[in-house]
Design a protein around this motif. Structure first.
Motif, PDB file in Angstrom:
ATOM      1  N   SER A 112       0.816  -1.213   0.000  1.00 40.13           N
ATOM      2  CA  SER A 112       0.000   0.000   0.000  1.00 40.13           C
ATOM      3  C   SER A 112       0.854   1.269   0.000  1.00 40.13           C
ATOM      4  O   SER A 112       0.470   2.276  -0.596  1.00 40.13           O
ATOM      5  N   ASP A 197      -6.297  -1.543  -4.859  1.00 41.52           N
ATOM      6  CA  ASP A 197      -5.499  -2.094  -3.763  1.00 41.52           C
ATOM      7  C   ASP A 197      -6.347  -3.152  -3.069  1.00 41.52           C
ATOM      8  O   ASP A 197      -7.560  -3.015  -2.967  1.00 41.52           O
ATOM      9  N   GLU A 198      -5.688  -4.220  -2.604  1.00 41.59           N
ATOM     10  CA  GLU A 198      -6.382  -5.376  -2.020  1.00 41.59           C
ATOM     11  C   GLU A 198      -7.262  -6.041  -3.078  1.00 41.59           C
ATOM     12  O   GLU A 198      -8.381  -6.469  -2.782  1.00 41.59           O
TER      13      GLU A 198
HETATM   14 MG   LIG Z   1      -2.186  -2.804   2.056  1.00 41.61          MG
END
Ligand SMILES: [Mg+2]
Ligand SMILES: Nc1ncnc2c1ncn2[C@@H]1O[C@H](COP(=O)(O)OP(=O)(O)OP(=O)(O)O)[C@@H](O)[C@H]1O
Length: 474
Positions: A112, A197-198
């Motif tokens: 991240s 993200d993820e």
């Molecule tokens: Mg992350």
């Protein structure tokens, strides 16, 4: 470079296939494994260097200059162990191509923070970003207000990806009509990225929109690149099964940029097995703790306090760059100690300007079927124990399709209305229901209603998550 020992090794033709770092360190009699760096060169040569300490331990903070696109479309995100800048391509001015990229790594490896650096780079370089932060917005919270679109739930992510695919298709047609074969930045359209993200949460088994999510991402990979619509995903998973299980997704990732942060051994086996990391097993592992000496402690020795603290965040291999087997590390992005609110260092990198581009009009990408499903929710037959009469404002997909209707509202309807797209735990749901102005509900009623809704395919309860997640009919 005094204090550094260097060995040039001859390797079998085609390089080392399976690399045993511990064996090499034992042979060199070096206890601290992170001081030894192995790099497979081209052909039959490899280099081994023994440093006084791991050369990637003192990274500097990232600067805004690092994040401005250079004239070849690269940003600098860190450095290799030997000090050579680590570049990441966001645009190819020669071909006009946007990139497709995947950032893999185990939890806490630094995915991240790297995404955050890319987001800053896009903002300051005039690249439009549509971002899905599938950890309910917690992965890159500072991106709030710094990107054109920001969504934090799965259904909204699907709408965002539909919007991106539609934009790619629009551009294809428009450019064909202009007689143009490729993308020219800002003439008339800006370079655009979808960043998820993820992504594993969207694409893992049992995820409510898995199939469509995989389809949309691979469609962007297929058609977006040449029209200036790129896609970047960050994922914890290694296995393709956890990424939508699609062959075409593999093709997209194999041709795109792949960055691999610290991995777990299981993850590496899967990545290699899936063909995502062709020479993974020849990579020197990234340790969780750099500088730790691996040996038996004698009875009178005590471990130092910080011996187990993770300190290798951001260490990576850029597998599709010119030096795929050279250990590298990202610069420091943001504060190194936790912040109580937004990280001021990261906010400072973003700067005060408004982000480029316009938000994707998410409601425009809700299908008729899905709209109908929303309407049906409001008129559905009363579920068990549902006789309360309340008028509920019904917000779906971030304010889309708002349908406030009068009439009797069942417990089932109240539950569906209260559930956000990314789900809720039962205790939170109880709190929400008892605050929605309707009749007080009991836990037993809520649980039976949820189980009925689940049998009807209206909600899901993924194992272990504790969440009740709404499923739009479709
Ligand atoms: Mg992350
Ligand atoms: N480039 C970096 N600069 C400074 N700190 C970093 C960097 N990368 C990681 N860290 C530290 O490691 C922590 C975890 O990093 P990050 O949140 O990026 O990991 P992640 O791979 O996204 O993990 P998760 O799978 O849990 O989302 C951060 O909170 C930060 O303390």
């Amino acid at each position: 470079m005094k204090d550094v020992r260097e060995y040039v090794l001859k390797t079998p033709a085609g390089g080392v296939k399976k690399y045993d770092h511990d064996a090499l360190c034992d042979y060199l009699e070096v206890d601290d494994r992170s001081r030894v760096i192995f790099e497979q060169g081209v052909g039959r040569e490899a280099i081994v260097r023994v440093y006084p300490a791991n050369p990637l331990m003192n990274m500097r903070s990232i600067r805004i200059e690092d994040l401005l696109l250079d004239d070849r479309g690269f940003i600098t995100i860190g450095s290799y162990y030997d000090g050579v800048p680590l570049k990441f391509r966001l645009f190819d001015p020669r071909t006009g191509n946007a990139q497709r990229a995947a950032v893999f790594g185990t939890t806490g490896a630094g995915k991240s923070r790297l995404v955050q650096a890319i987001l800053v780079a896009c903002k300051v370089s005039g690249i439009v970003v549509h971002l899905a932060d599938l950890k309910s917005g917690q992965s890159v919270p500072e991106a709030n207000g710094q990107v054109a679109t920001r969504v934090t739930a799965q259904f909204e992510t699907i709408l965002m990806l539909r919007g991106l695919v539609a934009e790619a298709h629009r551009r294809m047609k428009a450019y064909a009509e202009m007689g143009r074969s490729g993308f020219v930045k800002n003439d008339p359209d800006p370079l655009v990225y979808g960043i998820v993200d993820e992504a594993n949460r969207l694409l893992e088994k049992g995820a409510p929109f898995r199939e469509e999510g995989a389809y949309l991402i691979k469609e962007l990979g297929r058609t977006g690149r040449s029209v200036g619509v790129g896609i970047i995903i960050a994922a914890q998973a290694g296995h393709l099964e956890e990424l939508g299980g699609s062959d075409t997704l593999r093709a997209m990732l194999k041709e795109g940029e792949v960055v691999l942060l610290r991995w777990s051994s299981g993850m590496m086996q899967q990545l290699v097995g899936d063909g995502l990391v062709p020479r993974g097993e020849a990579l020197q592992p990234i340790p969780k703790v750099v500088g730790r000496v691996q040996r038996v402690r004698r009875y009178n020795e005590v471990a130092t306090e910080d011996a187990d603290d993770v300190n290798s965040q951001g260490m990576l291999y850029h597998l599709t760059a010119a030096r795929p087997t050279s250990m590298a590390r990202t610069f420091i992005v943001g504060s190194v100690t936790p912040c109580t609110g937004y990280d001021p260092v990261i906010l400072d990198l973003y700067g005060p300007a408004a982000p480029p581009g316009e938000q994707i009009n998410l409601p425009a990408y809700i299908t008729d079927k899905e709209l109908e499903a929303v309407a049906n929710r409001d008129t559905a037959a009363a579920g068990p124990g549902g006789t309360a009469t309340t008028t509920l404002p019904h917000a779906e997909a971030g304010g889309a399709a708002t349908a406030a209707q009068a009439g009797p509202v069942s417990t089932a309807q109240r539950i569906l209305a209260a559930l956000p797209a990314d789900g809720m735990t039962v205790p939170d749901l109880m709190t929400a229901l008892n605050a929605d102005g309707g009749r007080e509900v009991r836990r037993g009623t809520v649980l039976t209603t949820i189980s009925t809704l689940r049998n009807d395919g209206k909600v899901a309860r993924p194992d272990g998550s504790g969440l009740v997640i709404p499923i739009p009919a479709g």
